[in-house]
Design an enzyme around this catalytic site. Structure first.
Site, short mmCIF file in Angstrom:
data_model
loop_
_atom_site.label_atom_id
_atom_site.label_comp_id
_atom_site.label_asym_id
_atom_site.label_seq_id
_atom_site.Cartn_x
_atom_site.Cartn_y
_atom_site.Cartn_z
CB SER A 133 -0.89 0.03 1.24
OG SER A 133 -0.15 0.44 2.38
CG ASP A 134 1.22 5.93 -1.19
OD1 ASP A 134 2.23 6.06 -0.47
OD2 ASP A 134 0.94 6.71 -2.11
CB CYS A 135 2.96 5.86 3.63
SG CYS A 135 4.55 5.13 3.19
#
Length: 753
Positions: free
Chosen positions: A268-270
């Site tokens: 995932s993105d952060c």
């Protein structure tokens, strides 16, 4: 994408191997490891089998501890902690948790934004805690206001796809069975908005047609996985048609793994998993949130949300332990391929010998300079204002907030450069008498010393202005609201040009395009250069172009729109124009409106001509090549062949080379960038075909007065096909026309079974 113009010329797959001396690298399965006899330590076994063996030995709590970017160690098995998040967009970066520049290596090579690649990280002897590099960014630069457009290779899917392949192969290396580092292509998909008019990337629902996904947004990610064999794809914050990307099984499982065959992990993105609940309200509880992401096909969460709530999700039956096992097997298999479970990495045959002497080498510095030079785009050169003759320029005024600021060279996601040459320092290498004035308090230019600047200009032989943007106007989390130069820059430039003895040279350091129509039309501004954010050697590269030691060959990777384009909502994801409502479309492929400068535009100090010459195959494909493939109605009165029905073998047989002859008429030697497009005769018909589509590009150094030939492979299934409204790829029956740049000459390819 600053200096991403250079990707049209310098798609370097070079790998700059950066390892260090000093500390102790983390690893497993050494001779004294408590697990040396287990199957996961047996390097003869396939990575997936080794990973499954390791996962089978973990407790549920130990498994959940692996689901975040800072993964816990398992001391009883000799498994050290691991940090997944490192960045390498145009050199190793301060961003992330995996890189440290406080040991034997304190600086790394800083390339132009979105050009260079560096890796194998500072790992061998202890300055790195991971070899997973979350680069490249291959999102399409759809809207010129996007703050992160500077990170990308531009608006064109063919360019982005080729760039993706070169970048990934460069990072991951070419040693069979062993990854030099792991590359991660981000952010899938249709992500190109930070915050506009109250809409933030964290809760933006991108309404995207199947057609636009198929022919614009998804191709670079497909090339990452299918052609480059990327070992990671990162899902974006964005909702895609109502479903968050990181919770979409259609995207993560069906597309990435099922259709494209991803051999690696999905991150995932952060904090994107936490945002599924906190911002997007997609799941009712933290446990449901973790479960929906993991079950959709997510393997790793950047952040600790899955680690905090994962055990409760298991205990409440929201997900099964087998779901976690699947994710961990994907994660550990990548670490197996990186050699983390093969004992001391310093004994690795391919990469173990690398040390501090391999960082900031002369070869790396030279490559940074070459990339910066090749990425500079000459936008205007009236009456041969450039190159400057250093013998006739006795004094120069260098004016502008970007002239002597090292930060103006970096772009975002940067690390500590080996060395830095600012534009002012570059000019001073050529002219001894140089006076400098910033002119503005910053690129925001809330205050301009207009009178002082005009006086300086009037008393100098030559004026060179270094203007543009900075990370205070465009960056992650910040989109622009205007395409004009900030603050009082325009009035300052105009005043200086009016006062100058000779025509002024304007150099723009920006990531995104700017509306400089005023400068384009001002006869007192003789030349305009776009240098992007050119990295550590940027100042020297610019000076070499200014004084004729390098003949510019860069091309714009994005359309430069006028300010009037900002009336279009950033949230309108449509690529294709809608004349009925006045919607102009986006990118050179579909945009129907005024332009400041076109995609692919760029001048040279030499006059070049180019023409298509005979190919090795006939212009009309043999009927037998399409035997058994029945054309179907195309929806606009024509017929088309479905690429899926042609099949992989059939597509391979349809490939043919296209050769372009380039003639340098002089007066200088130089590189020339050749862009080959396909045009459909019915581009404006109901099938919504692009006006034209780039199918190939290459560059060649040609001496003045000489000719050279470039050959590019044309794959009709990829290059001559189009996407229907349902996303299906088809090749239209009948004529397709290849052309080089803006040349009138065309080459007809006819598909008629």
């Amino acid at each position: 994408m600053a200096v991403a113009a250079g990707v049209l010329l310098v798609l370097t797959a070079a790998v700059l191997l950066l390892l260090v001396e000093g500390g102790e690298p983390p690893y497993s399965c050494g001779p004294r490891s408590p697990s040396s006899g287990y199957a996961f330590c047996d390097a003869r076994l396939p990575p997936a089998r080794r990973a499954a063996d390791l996962v089978s030995r973990l407790t549920a709590a130990e498994k959940v501890a692996q689901l975040g970017d800072e993964a816990g160690g398992v001391a009883r098995l000799g498994v050290p902690p691991y940090k997944w998040w490192s960045e390498g967009l145009h050199g190793l970066s301060y961003w992330g948790h995996g890189m440290h520049f406080n040991g034997a290596v304190t600086a790394i090579t800083s390339f132009p934004q979105a050009i260079g690649t560096e890796a194998r990280a500072l790992y061998n002897l202890g300055q790195a805690e991971g070899l997973t590099i979350w680069s490249p960014n291959v999102n399409i630069y759809r809207d010129p206001r996007w703050g992160r457009g500077q990170e990308t290779p531009g608006e064109d899917p063919t360019t982005a796809s080729k760039y993706a392949v070169a970048f990934v192969k460069g990072l991951q290396g070419s040693t069979p069975g062993t990854l030099q580092t792991s590359a991660c292509c981000k952010h899938a998909t249709a992500y190109d908005l930070e915050e506009w008019n109250g809409v933030a990337r964290y809760n933006f629902n991108a309404k995207v047609t199947a057609q636009d996904l198929a022919d614009t947004f998804n191709p670079p990610f497909k090339s990452c996985v299918v052609d480059a064999k990327a070992s990671c794809v990162m899902c974006a914050y964005t909702d895609i048609n109502g479903v968050p990307a990181c919770a979409s099984s259609d995207l993560l499982s069906k597309t990435f793994r099922g259709q494209w065959g991803l051999d690696g992990y999905v991150s995932s993105d952060c904090d994107a998993v936490a945002l599924l609940r906190d911002a997007q309200r997609y799941a009712p509880t933290p446990e449901d949130t973790v479960a929906v992401a993991i079950k959709a096909g997510l393997d790793l969460n950047c952040g600790n949300y899955t680690q905090v709530h994962g055990m409760a999700a298991l205990q409440q039956g929201k997900m099964r332990e087998s779901d976690v096992d699947r994710a961990l097997t994907n994660l550990f298999a990548v670490r197996m391929r990186l050699g983390h479970f093969d004992g001391d990495p310093r004994s690795n045959a391919a990469y173990g010998h690398l040390g501090a002497a391999d960082v900031c080498t002369q070869a790396h510095r030279d490559l940074a300079l070459e990339a910066a030079q090749d990425g500079i785009v000459l936008l205007k050169n009236d009456a041969g204002a450039l190159p400057l003759d250093r013998a006739t320029v006795r004094s120069a005024a260098v004016i502008g907030p970007n002239a002597n600021d090292p930060a103006a060279l970096n772009g975002n996601y940067f690390g500590p450069p080996c060395e830095t040459t600012t534009p002012l320092q570059g000019v001073q290498r050529y002219i001894s008498s140089v006076r400098f004035l910033a002119g503005c308090d910053s690129p925001a230019c809330g205050f301009a010393a207009t009178g002082q600047a005009a006086a300086l200009a009037s008393s100098s032989d030559q004026v060179i202005m270094f203007m543009g943007l900075s990370q205070d106007q465009e960056k992650e989390g910040l989109d622009r609201t205007s395409l004009l130069l900030p603050g009082k820059q325009q009035s300052l430039i105009t005043a200086v040009a009016s006062a100058a003895r000779r025509s002024v040279i304007l150099v723009l350091l920006t990531g995104g395009p700017v509306d400089v129509t005023f400068a384009k039309n001002n006869p007192k501004i003789g030349a305009i250069l776009w240098a992007g954010y050119p990295g550590q050697a940027g100042g020297l590269a610019i000076a070499k172009v200014l004084f004729g030691d390098h003949n510019p060959s860069g091309r714009l990777p994005v359309t430069w729109y006028p300010e009037e384009f900002t009336r279009i909502p950033m949230t309108d994801m449509r690529m294709r124009a809608d004349p009925a409502t006045g919607y102009p479309g986006r990118s050179y492929r579909f945009y129907q409106g005024n332009q400041v400068y076109k995609f692919g535009y760029g001048l040279s100090y030499s006059k070049f001509s180019r023409r298509l010459v005979a190919a090795a195959k006939p212009r009309r494909p043999n009927r037998n090549l399409l035997a058994g493939v029945i054309p179907k109605p195309a929806g606009d009165g024509g017929e088309s062949y479905h690429v899926e029905e042609i099949g992989e073998e059939g597509c391979e047989r349809l490939k043919f080379p296209a050769t372009v002859e380039v003639h340098n008429h002089g007066p200088m030697d130089g590189k020339h960038s050749v862009l080959v497009f396909v045009r459909w005769p019915n581009a404006t018909a109901g099938a919504s075909r692009p006006a034209r589509q780039l199918v190939g590009f290459s560059s060649q150094h040609v001496r003045a007065g000489e000719k050279a030939r470039l050959t590019m492979e044309i794959n009709p299934c990829e290059h001559l096909s189009r996407a229907r409204e349902d996303g299906t790829k088809v090749i239209d029956r009948g004529s397709h026309f290849l052309k080089v740049g803006e040349e009138d000459d065309e080459w007809e390819i006819n598909f008629d079974a």
